[in-house]
Write a protein that holds these residues in place. Structure first.
Motif, PDB file in Angstrom:
ATOM      1  N   ALA A 192      48.869 -50.659  98.510  1.00 53.19           N
ATOM      2  CA  ALA A 192      47.594 -50.181  99.043  1.00 53.19           C
ATOM      3  C   ALA A 192      46.433 -50.836  98.308  1.00 53.19           C
ATOM      4  CB  ALA A 192      47.492 -48.671  98.938  1.00 53.19           C
ATOM      5  N   ILE A 193      45.321 -51.056  99.030  1.00 50.82           N
ATOM      6  CA  ILE A 193      44.106 -51.627  98.457  1.00 50.82           C
ATOM      7  C   ILE A 193      42.929 -50.755  98.870  1.00 50.82           C
ATOM      8  CG2 ILE A 193      42.621 -53.655  98.287  1.00 50.82           C
ATOM      9  CD1 ILE A 193      44.998 -55.336  99.250  1.00 50.82           C
ATOM     10  N   GLY A 194      42.226 -50.192  97.876  1.00 50.25           N
ATOM     11  CA  GLY A 194      41.076 -49.347  98.143  1.00 50.25           C
ATOM     12  C   GLY A 194      39.860 -49.800  97.362  1.00 50.25           C
ATOM     13  N   SER A 195      38.950 -48.871  97.132  1.00 51.59           N
ATOM     14  CA  SER A 195      37.701 -49.226  96.450  1.00 51.59           C
ATOM     15  C   SER A 195      37.890 -49.438  94.952  1.00 51.59           C
ATOM     16  CB  SER A 195      36.657 -48.126  96.684  1.00 51.59           C
ATOM     17  OG  SER A 195      37.130 -46.876  96.209  1.00 51.59           O
ATOM     18  N   SER A 196      38.949 -48.868  94.375  1.00 55.44           N
ATOM     19  CA  SER A 196      39.236 -49.051  92.950  1.00 55.44           C
ATOM     20  C   SER A 196      40.376 -50.043  92.771  1.00 55.44           C
ATOM     21  CB  SER A 196      39.622 -47.716  92.303  1.00 55.44           C
ATOM     22  OG  SER A 196      38.578 -46.778  92.406  1.00 55.44           O
ATOM     23  N   ALA A 197      40.327 -50.806  91.686  1.00 56.77           N
ATOM     24  CA  ALA A 197      41.358 -51.810  91.432  1.00 56.77           C
ATOM     25  C   ALA A 197      42.725 -51.150  91.265  1.00 56.77           C
ATOM     26  CB  ALA A 197      41.007 -52.609  90.181  1.00 56.77           C
ATOM     27  N   THR A 198      43.698 -51.634  92.037  1.00 62.14           N
ATOM     28  CA  THR A 198      45.055 -51.105  92.006  1.00 62.14           C
ATOM     29  C   THR A 198      46.033 -52.243  91.781  1.00 62.14           C
ATOM     30  OG1 THR A 198      44.448 -49.391  93.602  1.00 62.14           O
ATOM     31  CG2 THR A 198      46.790 -49.814  93.308  1.00 62.14           C
ATOM     32  N   ASN A 199      47.025 -52.011  90.923  1.00 61.97           N
ATOM     33  CA  ASN A 199      48.019 -53.038  90.633  1.00 61.97           C
ATOM     34  C   ASN A 199      48.895 -53.275  91.863  1.00 61.97           C
ATOM     35  OD1 ASN A 199      49.859 -54.773  89.499  1.00 61.97           O
ATOM     36  ND2 ASN A 199      50.289 -53.505  87.712  1.00 61.97           N
ATOM     37  N   VAL A 200      48.934 -54.509  92.361  1.00 60.96           N
ATOM     38  CA  VAL A 200      49.735 -54.820  93.541  1.00 60.96           C
ATOM     39  C   VAL A 200      50.806 -55.889  93.293  1.00 60.96           C
ATOM     40  CG1 VAL A 200      47.949 -54.156  95.189  1.00 60.96           C
ATOM     41  CG2 VAL A 200      48.009 -56.503  94.328  1.00 60.96           C
ATOM     42  N   PHE A 201      50.731 -56.593  92.156  1.00 59.15           N
ATOM     43  CA  PHE A 201      51.668 -57.689  91.897  1.00 59.15           C
ATOM     44  C   PHE A 201      51.799 -57.827  90.394  1.00 59.15           C
ATOM     45  CE2 PHE A 201      52.654 -62.448  92.538  1.00 59.15           C
ATOM     46  CZ  PHE A 201      53.928 -62.200  93.011  1.00 59.15           C
ATOM     47  N   SER A 202      53.024 -57.808  89.874  1.00 57.50           N
ATOM     48  CA  SER A 202      53.208 -57.761  88.433  1.00 57.50           C
ATOM     49  C   SER A 202      54.450 -58.528  88.010  1.00 57.50           C
ATOM     50  CB  SER A 202      53.321 -56.300  87.977  1.00 57.50           C
ATOM     51  OG  SER A 202      53.677 -56.213  86.621  1.00 57.50           O
ATOM     52  N   SER A 203      54.401 -59.093  86.794  1.00 60.87           N
ATOM     53  CA  SER A 203      55.565 -59.797  86.255  1.00 60.87           C
ATOM     54  C   SER A 203      56.721 -58.851  85.995  1.00 60.87           C
ATOM     55  CB  SER A 203      55.193 -60.533  84.959  1.00 60.87           C
ATOM     56  OG  SER A 203      54.695 -59.618  83.996  1.00 60.87           O
ATOM     57  N   SER A 204      56.437 -57.552  85.853  1.00 65.04           N
ATOM     58  CA  SER A 204      57.491 -56.580  85.574  1.00 65.04           C
ATOM     59  C   SER A 204      58.228 -56.120  86.830  1.00 65.04           C
ATOM     60  CB  SER A 204      56.903 -55.354  84.864  1.00 65.04           C
ATOM     61  OG  SER A 204      55.939 -54.719  85.681  1.00 65.04           O
ATOM     62  N   SER A 205      57.697 -56.491  88.027  1.00 58.34           N
ATOM     63  CA  SER A 205      58.379 -56.144  89.268  1.00 58.34           C
ATOM     64  C   SER A 205      59.614 -57.021  89.457  1.00 58.34           C
ATOM     65  CB  SER A 205      57.435 -56.321  90.464  1.00 58.34           C
ATOM     66  OG  SER A 205      56.334 -55.454  90.359  1.00 58.34           O
ATOM     67  N   ASN A 206      60.571 -56.522  90.192  1.00 54.14           N
ATOM     68  CA  ASN A 206      61.838 -57.210  90.389  1.00 54.14           C
ATOM     69  C   ASN A 206      61.647 -58.630  90.914  1.00 54.14           C
ATOM     70  OD1 ASN A 206      64.644 -57.561  90.637  1.00 54.14           O
ATOM     71  ND2 ASN A 206      64.591 -56.943  92.782  1.00 54.14           N
ATOM     72  N   GLY A 207      62.155 -59.607  90.156  1.00 52.95           N
ATOM     73  CA  GLY A 207      62.111 -60.996  90.587  1.00 52.95           C
ATOM     74  C   GLY A 207      60.830 -61.734  90.279  1.00 52.95           C
ATOM     75  N   ASN A 208      59.848 -61.069  89.652  1.00 54.84           N
ATOM     76  CA  ASN A 208      58.551 -61.714  89.400  1.00 54.84           C
ATOM     77  C   ASN A 208      58.375 -62.219  87.969  1.00 54.84           C
ATOM     78  OD1 ASN A 208      57.841 -61.130  92.032  1.00 54.84           O
ATOM     79  ND2 ASN A 208      56.635 -59.323  91.498  1.00 54.84           N
ATOM     80  N   ASP A 209      59.353 -61.998  87.101  1.00 54.27           N
ATOM     81  CA  ASP A 209      59.188 -62.352  85.695  1.00 54.27           C
ATOM     82  C   ASP A 209      59.199 -63.876  85.526  1.00 54.27           C
ATOM     83  OD1 ASP A 209      59.013 -62.425  82.992  1.00 54.27           O
ATOM     84  OD2 ASP A 209      60.936 -61.457  82.583  1.00 54.27           O
ATOM     85  N   THR A 210      58.040 -64.440  85.243  1.00 52.21           N
ATOM     86  CA  THR A 210      57.929 -65.888  85.098  1.00 52.21           C
ATOM     87  C   THR A 210      58.312 -66.374  83.707  1.00 52.21           C
ATOM     88  OG1 THR A 210      55.586 -65.550  84.603  1.00 52.21           O
ATOM     89  CG2 THR A 210      56.147 -66.128  86.868  1.00 52.21           C
ATOM     90  N   LYS A 211      58.349 -65.469  82.731  1.00 53.65           N
ATOM     91  CA  LYS A 211      58.759 -65.773  81.352  1.00 53.65           C
ATOM     92  C   LYS A 211      57.927 -66.870  80.702  1.00 53.65           C
ATOM     93  CE  LYS A 211      63.572 -64.585  82.460  1.00 53.65           C
ATOM     94  NZ  LYS A 211      63.505 -63.216  81.943  1.00 53.65           N
ATOM     95  N   GLY A 212      56.735 -67.129  81.246  1.00 57.06           N
ATOM     96  CA  GLY A 212      55.872 -68.159  80.694  1.00 57.06           C
ATOM     97  C   GLY A 212      56.262 -69.566  81.081  1.00 57.06           C
ATOM     98  N   ILE A 213      57.277 -69.707  81.964  1.00 57.24           N
ATOM     99  CA  ILE A 213      57.778 -71.046  82.288  1.00 57.24           C
ATOM    100  C   ILE A 213      58.056 -71.189  83.786  1.00 57.24           C
ATOM    101  CG2 ILE A 213      58.736 -71.589  80.026  1.00 57.24           C
ATOM    102  CD1 ILE A 213      61.467 -70.608  81.067  1.00 57.24           C
ATOM    103  N   GLY A 214      57.311 -70.458  84.633  1.00 59.17           N
ATOM    104  CA  GLY A 214      57.588 -70.560  86.055  1.00 59.17           C
ATOM    105  C   GLY A 214      56.501 -69.966  86.926  1.00 59.17           C
ATOM    106  N   THR A 215      56.835 -69.734  88.190  1.00 55.54           N
ATOM    107  CA  THR A 215      55.892 -69.201  89.164  1.00 55.54           C
ATOM    108  C   THR A 215      56.499 -67.995  89.867  1.00 55.54           C
ATOM    109  OG1 THR A 215      56.700 -70.647  90.936  1.00 55.54           O
ATOM    110  CG2 THR A 215      54.877 -71.475  89.573  1.00 55.54           C
ATOM    111  N   ALA A 216      55.638 -67.165  90.466  1.00 56.49           N
ATOM    112  CA  ALA A 216      56.069 -66.014  91.256  1.00 56.49           C
ATOM    113  C   ALA A 216      55.212 -65.943  92.506  1.00 56.49           C
ATOM    114  CB  ALA A 216      55.944 -64.724  90.452  1.00 56.49           C
ATOM    115  N   SER A 217      55.828 -65.557  93.624  1.00 59.91           N
ATOM    116  CA  SER A 217      55.093 -65.520  94.886  1.00 59.91           C
ATOM    117  C   SER A 217      55.624 -64.412  95.779  1.00 59.91           C
ATOM    118  CB  SER A 217      55.220 -66.876  95.601  1.00 59.91           C
ATOM    119  OG  SER A 217      54.484 -66.898  96.802  1.00 59.91           O
ATOM    120  N   ALA A 218      54.723 -63.800  96.536  1.00 59.80           N
ATOM    121  CA  ALA A 218      55.096 -62.799  97.535  1.00 59.80           C
ATOM    122  C   ALA A 218      54.380 -63.130  98.837  1.00 59.80           C
ATOM    123  CB  ALA A 218      54.722 -61.394  97.073  1.00 59.80           C
TER     124      ALA A 218
END
Length: 235
Positions: A174-200
């Motif tokens: 969800a996206i509203g008037s206040s900043a909300t976390n929508v994409f994170s390295s801690s989400s499944n499959g998003n951990d870049t470990k400082g040596i990669g990329t993540a995309s949704a």
């Protein structure tokens, strides 16, 4: 509309009821990177009586620097040569919406979503005692302004929800008037470990209205969605 907080801004204009885009990034510092290197040296042994060979050793070394070799610096933070970048974020279009839906607090599905939500992370891997390079992306949206009549200051209130992906994993939908976390390295499959990329890839979204709006028929409205990438490593 694309912008990077404290860096640069580039405006986009979207279609009727589209949510324009802004990317924003704070001053992001790469995780500490070892920069020491061994000095060149050589050691040779000489052949001795009865020996048919002699051996020697030399060294080969290099120093690691954060970042990549991309020549495109338009979206780079102003530190660390773009070691952590928000390289893309989606824009939403909701087509044509009738007055009844808007004033009665209805919802409408997106007609199109363009661009992936993508993060590039080349800050370098963590050492055995260092912090894991982590990050998150938050999103917020402004009220919808009348783009057909700049003198009309009556803005419309709506929020985006029901974000669904065809690839990648979101940490919020969800996206509203206040900043909300929508994409994170801690989400499944998003951990870049400082040596990669993540995309949704966001396939669809829903726009929901409050019941206090006063839209003008025939006019187009646009909101700005602000995406903010943050370095969330503890150091």
């Amino acid at each position: 509309m694309i912008s990077l907080k404290s860096i640069k801004g580039i405006a986009l204009v979207t279609a009727a009821f589209g949510a324009s885009l802004a990317l924003s990034t704070g001053s992001i510092h790469a995780a500490d990177t070892d920069s020491s290197s061994s000095s060149s040296s050589s050691t040779f042994t000489s052949a001795t009586s009865g020996s048919s060979s002699a051996t020697g050793t030399t060294t080969a070394d290099f120093t690691v620097t954060a970042g990549d070799d991309s020549s495109n610096t338009t979206t780079n933070p102003n530190t660390d040569s773009g070691a952590l970048q928000l390289t893309s974020a989606p824009s939403f279009s909701f087509g044509t919406i009738n007055v009844s839906t808007i004033v009665n607090g209805g919802t409408v599905a997106s007609s199109s979503v363009t661009n992936n939500l993508s993060v590039k992370d080349y800050r370098g891997a963590a050492t055995s005692t260092g912090d894991t390079p982590e990050w998150n992306v938050t999103a917020s949206m402004s009220k919808f302004k009348d783009t057909s009549d700049a003198t009309n200051t009556n803005e419309l209130t709506a929020t985006i929800s029901g974000l669904t992906t065809t690839s990648g994993t979101l940490s919020g939908t969800a996206i509203g008037s206040s900043a909300t976390n929508v994409f994170s390295s801690s989400s499944n499959g998003n951990d870049t470990k400082g040596i990669g990329t993540a995309s949704a890839t966001i396939g669809s979204a829903t726009l929901g209205f409050s019941d206090s709006n006063s839209p003008v028929s025939g006019h187009s409205y646009s909101s700005t969605v602000t995406w903010t990438l943050s370095n969330t490593a503890s150091n």
